[in-house]
Design an enzyme around this catalytic site. Structure first.
Site, PDB file in Angstrom:
ATOM      1  N   ASP A  98      66.401  -4.541  97.842  1.00  0.00           N
ATOM      2  CA  ASP A  98      66.550  -4.043  96.479  1.00  0.00           C
ATOM      3  C   ASP A  98      65.591  -2.865  96.322  1.00  0.00           C
ATOM      4  O   ASP A  98      64.385  -2.996  96.561  1.00  0.00           O
ATOM      5  CB  ASP A  98      66.201  -5.173  95.492  1.00  0.00           C
ATOM      6  CG  ASP A  98      67.021  -5.094  94.220  1.00  0.00           C
ATOM      7  OD1 ASP A  98      67.182  -3.985  93.700  1.00  0.00           O
ATOM      8  OD2 ASP A  98      67.473  -6.160  93.753  1.00  0.00           O
ATOM      9  N   ASP A 199      68.685  -0.303  92.348  1.00  0.00           N
ATOM     10  CA  ASP A 199      68.529  -0.763  90.969  1.00  0.00           C
ATOM     11  C   ASP A 199      68.720   0.389  89.970  1.00  0.00           C
ATOM     12  O   ASP A 199      68.130   1.464  90.154  1.00  0.00           O
ATOM     13  CB  ASP A 199      67.101  -1.317  90.850  1.00  0.00           C
ATOM     14  CG  ASP A 199      66.857  -2.095  89.584  1.00  0.00           C
ATOM     15  OD1 ASP A 199      67.453  -3.175  89.436  1.00  0.00           O
ATOM     16  OD2 ASP A 199      66.055  -1.633  88.748  1.00  0.00           O
ATOM     17  N   GLU A 241      73.658   0.234  91.652  1.00  0.00           N
ATOM     18  CA  GLU A 241      73.906  -0.462  90.383  1.00  0.00           C
ATOM     19  C   GLU A 241      74.180   0.612  89.335  1.00  0.00           C
ATOM     20  O   GLU A 241      73.291   1.359  88.953  1.00  0.00           O
ATOM     21  CB  GLU A 241      72.693  -1.308  89.969  1.00  0.00           C
ATOM     22  CG  GLU A 241      72.993  -2.156  88.748  1.00  0.00           C
ATOM     23  CD  GLU A 241      71.753  -2.696  88.044  1.00  0.00           C
ATOM     24  OE1 GLU A 241      71.868  -3.685  87.307  1.00  0.00           O
ATOM     25  OE2 GLU A 241      70.656  -2.120  88.199  1.00  0.00           O
ATOM     26  N   HIS A 317      71.962 -11.975  89.194  1.00  0.00           N
ATOM     27  CA  HIS A 317      70.780 -12.557  88.551  1.00  0.00           C
ATOM     28  C   HIS A 317      70.619 -12.101  87.105  1.00  0.00           C
ATOM     29  O   HIS A 317      69.702 -12.539  86.424  1.00  0.00           O
ATOM     30  CB  HIS A 317      69.543 -12.170  89.367  1.00  0.00           C
ATOM     31  CG  HIS A 317      69.316 -10.687  89.349  1.00  0.00           C
ATOM     32  ND1 HIS A 317      70.212  -9.789  89.914  1.00  0.00           N
ATOM     33  CD2 HIS A 317      68.333  -9.941  88.803  1.00  0.00           C
ATOM     34  CE1 HIS A 317      69.778  -8.559  89.718  1.00  0.00           C
ATOM     35  NE2 HIS A 317      68.633  -8.621  89.047  1.00  0.00           N
ATOM     36  N   ASP A 318      71.458 -11.177  86.648  1.00  0.00           N
ATOM     37  CA  ASP A 318      71.389 -10.701  85.264  1.00  0.00           C
ATOM     38  C   ASP A 318      72.515 -11.272  84.396  1.00  0.00           C
ATOM     39  O   ASP A 318      72.553 -11.011  83.197  1.00  0.00           O
ATOM     40  CB  ASP A 318      71.510  -9.168  85.224  1.00  0.00           C
ATOM     41  CG  ASP A 318      70.346  -8.465  85.906  1.00  0.00           C
ATOM     42  OD1 ASP A 318      69.228  -9.007  85.893  1.00  0.00           O
ATOM     43  OD2 ASP A 318      70.563  -7.362  86.457  1.00  0.00           O
TER      44      ASP A 318
HETATM   45  C1  GLC Z   1      68.392  -4.016  86.930  1.00  0.00           C
HETATM   46  C2  GLC Z   1      68.077  -5.371  87.492  1.00  0.00           C
HETATM   47  C3  GLC Z   1      67.412  -6.192  86.427  1.00  0.00           C
HETATM   48  C4  GLC Z   1      66.124  -5.500  86.031  1.00  0.00           C
HETATM   49  C5  GLC Z   1      66.384  -4.059  85.615  1.00  0.00           C
HETATM   50  C6  GLC Z   1      65.096  -3.284  85.597  1.00  0.00           C
HETATM   51  O1  GLC Z   1      69.354  -4.066  85.941  1.00  0.00           O
HETATM   52  O2  GLC Z   1      69.220  -5.965  88.020  1.00  0.00           O
HETATM   53  O3  GLC Z   1      67.159  -7.506  86.825  1.00  0.00           O
HETATM   54  O4  GLC Z   1      65.527  -6.187  84.961  1.00  0.00           O
HETATM   55  O5  GLC Z   1      67.235  -3.389  86.501  1.00  0.00           O
HETATM   56  O6  GLC Z   1      64.611  -3.117  86.896  1.00  0.00           O
END
Ligand code: GLC
Length: 541
Positions: A98, A199, A241, A317-318
C-alpha cells in the site's frame, strides 16, 4: 492488449491489524500472516494487497506513515517483512504494498522539520497557507470531518490535511517530494515486492487555492514520471484508488500506451446506496436499486474495451461487508455470499477478495459509540451530534457504513477470540465466530470458501472469464441480474436472483453444462426457472 500476469490474477487484501496475531498482544502481525500463507495458497490467490505495515502512530491505522522504510513495531521487523515477501514468492503469491503518498503522518521526519520554521528546507514538502482574516484559508473540508486546514501556532500558518489533522498532505508540486517518493518506491522494488496499491492517488495533484483536490491538472504527468522513475518496464502490478474516476478517466490511468498504472479501483457501484446532494455523503442512506447496480457494473464492463483495466470488488477495509449490506446475513447468509461471489468473479477485470469475505464474514453492529475505533466514524459522530442528528440515527448509519464493520478480526476457528489472538483483541471479535470461521469452512465442501476457490480456478482455466465479451441481458425481471460472456464460439450465461423472493424467469437459451451454482443442483438449468432466494448459477449455452 499485450497480456499481463495481473490480468488473470486474483488479489487478496490483508488488513494486517486484524488478520492473525502471533504474539498475543491483540494486534495482527507479519509473522501471523506468514503462518497463514498456506491457507491463502489453498484458496488459490496470486497476490496480496497488504494494507500499510510501515512505521506509524496509528491515527488512521497505518494510513498515517511516519517512516516509509521501517515496519510498525506491533507488526514486526524489516526481517519479518523480507521473510513474508520471500515466503509469498515461494508460493507464487506476490506482495502488493500500500503506497500512501498523498500525505504522511505528522510524526514523519519531513513534517517535523517542515513545522519548525517558514525557512526550513522541508517547509515546501507540505502545503502551508496564511489564514484569511483570522480564519482558515478557504472552505476545503477533510474527509474525516471539519476543515481541511489546521493552524500551527509556532509559525502562524495553516497546513492542509484532506484526512485527519495528523495526516498532513504532501506538496507534489515540489520536485524534491516526488523524487523522495520514487526513491522510497525503488527501495521496496529492490526488496522484491510485486507492485503497489496507490492510496487516494487521484488527490496528489491539487490546486488548494481553487479548492481543487481530486483529478488535478498534473495528476497524469506525475504518474507518468513515477512510472518512468520506478516500476515502468518491470512487470509489477499497480492499482490506483480512484474515487473520482469515470470510464474516460480510467482509461487515462490504465491505457497501457500511456505508461501510468495497471488498473483503477473505482467505487461507482458501492456508492449506489447513498443519497447525493448538498451536504450529503456516505452516511446518508438510501436503499439499493438493483436496476441501477446492473447499469453501473455493466457500463464499466463494456466501456474500457482494450484501452483500460478495472478492478472487481464488493469489499475492502473502508466498506461494510457485502453480505450484510446488500445480501442477507441471517437465513440466506451462505447463499447470498456465494451469489455475490459468482456475480463478480465471472466479470472482466481483476477480482479482489477482502479478508474474511471468502468465509462469508458479516458486519458487527455496535450499540454505543464507545465501541467504535475508527477515526472517520468517531469524528463524524461528534460532528453530526453537534448538528442535531439523533444518537439512534447516527448509530444506524455507523452500523450500515462504518469502517469498523470490515475490520473485526478474522475468525479462524471456534476457540477464544476466533483464534485471532490469545490476548485481548484491539477491536471486538464478532461473536458469530463460533459458527462462521475458517476451520468450519475448510471442513465443509459446500462452504462459501469452496465457492471462491472454484471461481478462482475457473478464471485460471478459462480465457473466456478473463477476455470474453460481456453482454447484460436487459429483458429480465428487475431482481434477476443476468449476463453473457462470450469468447470465440463459446458463451456462458451468468444468472443471479438478487432477492430473497423466489423469482420466475425463462432462460433465453438451452443450458448445455452447469459450470457453478450456489444451490445443490445436479440438473443443467434450462427453460423456465423459479430462482430460489439469492440463487445464482453459471451455465454454458
Ligand atoms: C484511503 C484508504 C483509507 C484511508 C484514506 C487516507 O481511502 O483506503 O483507509 O483512511 O485513504 O489514507
Amino acid at each position: 492488449m499485450k497480456k499481463k500476469w495481473w490480468q488473470n490474477a486474483v488479489v487478496y487484501q490483508i488488513y494486517p491489524r486484524s488478520f492473525q496475531d502471533s504474539d498475543g498482544d491483540g494486534i495482527g502481525d507479519l509473522k501471523g500472516i506468514i503462518q497463514r500463507l498456506d491457507y491463502l495458497e489453498e484458496l488459490g490467490i496470486d497476490a496480496i494487497w497488504l494494507s500499510p505495515v510501515y512505521k506509524s502512530p496509528n491515527d488512521d491505522n497505518g494510513y498515517d506513515i511516519s517512516d516509509y522504510e521501517d515496519i510498525m513495531a506491533e507488526f514486526g521487523t524489516m526481517a519479518d517483512m523480507e521473510r513474508l515477501i520471500e515466503e509469498g514468492n515461494k508460493r507464487n503469491i506476490k506482495m502488493i504494498m500500500d503506497l500512501v503518498v498523498n500525505h504522511t503522518s505528522d510524526e514523519h521526519a519531513w513534517f517535523v522539520e517542515s513545522k519548525k520554521s517558514k525557512e526550513n528546507e522541508y517547509r515546501d514538502y507540505y502545503v502551508w497557507r496564511d489564514g484569511k482574516g483570522g480564519e482558515v484559508p478557504n472552505g476545503l473540508r477533510s474527509t474525516f470531518s471539519g476543515s481541511a486546514w489546521e493552524f500551527d501556532e509556532e509559525t502562524g500558518q495553516y497546513f492542509l490535511h484532506l484526512f485527519s489533522k495528523r495526516q498532513p498532505d504532501l506538496n507534489w508540486e515540489n520536485e524534491k517530494v516526488r523524487q523522495a517518493v520514487y526513491k522510497m518506491m525503488n527501495f521496496w522494488i529492490g526488496k522484491g515486492v510485486g507492485g503497489f496499491r496507490m492510496d487516494v492517488i487521484d488527490l496528489i495533484s491539487k490546486v488548494p487555492d481553487q479548492e481543487i483536490t481530486g483529478n488535478g491538472p498534473k495528476l497524469h504527468e506525475y504518474l507518468q514520471e513515477m512510472n518512468q522513475a520506478t516500476f515502468g518496464g518491470k512487470d509489477l502490478m499497480t492499482v490506483g484508488e480512484t474515487w473520482g474516476a469515470t470510464p474516460e478517466i480510467a482509461k487515462l490511468y490504465s491505457n497501457p500506451e500511456r505508461h501510468e498504472l495497471s488498473m483503477v479501483f473505482q467505487f461507482e457501484h458501492v456508492g449506489l446506496d447513498q443519497e447525493h446532494g448538498e451536504g450529503k455523503d456516505k452516511w446518508d442512506l438510501k436503499p439499493l436499486n438493483v436496476a441501477e447496480l446492473k447499469k453501473v457494473l455493466s457500463k464499466w464492463q463494456v466501456s474500457l474495451g482494450n484501452e483500460g483495466w478495472n478492478s472487481l470488488f464488493w469489499n475492502n477495509h473502508d466498506l461494510p461487508r457485502i453480505v450484510s449490506r446488500w445480501g442477507n446475513d441471517t437465513v440466506y447468509r451462505e447463499q447470498s455470499a456465494k451469489m455475490f461471489a459468482i456475480l463478480l468473479h465471472m466479470m472482466k477485470g481483476t477480482p479482489y477478495i477482502y479478508q474474511g469475505e471468502e468465509i462469508g464474514m458479516t458486519n458487527y453492529p455496535i450499540k454505543d459509540i464507545s465501541e467504535a475505533e475508527d477515526i472517520e466514524t468517531i469524528n463524524m459522530y461528534n460532528e453530526r451530534l453537534a448538528l442535531g442528528f439523533s444518537n439512534e440515527e447516527l448509530i444506524e448509519s455507523i452500523n450500515a457504513k462504518g469502517r469498523d464493520n470490515a475490520r473485526t478480526p478474522i475468525q479462524w476457528d471456534n476457540s477464544a477470540n476466533g483464534g485471532f489472538t490469545t490476548g485481548t483483541p484491539w477491536l471486538h471479535v464478532n461473536p458469530n465466530y463460533t459458527e462462521i470461521n475458517v476451520e468450519n469452512n475448510l471442513k465443509d465442501p459446500r462452504s462459501v470458501f469452496y465457492t471462491y476457490k472454484k471461481l478462482i480456478e475457473l478464471r485460471k482455466k478459462n480465457d473466456l472469464v478473463v477476455w470474453g465479451e460481456y453482454e447484460l441481458l436487459e429483458d429480465t425481471p428487475e431482481e434477476i441480474f443476468a449476463y453473457k460472456r462470450t469468447l470465440d464460439d463459446e458463451t456462458w450465461l451468468v444468472v443471479a436472483n438478487f432477492s430473497e423472493t423466489p423469482t420466475q424467469w425463462t432462460l433465453p437459451a438451452e443450458g448445455k453444462e452447469l459450470i457453478i451454482s450456489n444451490y445443490d443442483r445436479s440438473d443443467v438449468p434450462t427453460g423456465e426457472q423459479i430462482l430460489k432466494p439469492y440463487e445464482a448459477f453459471v451455465i454454458r449455452i
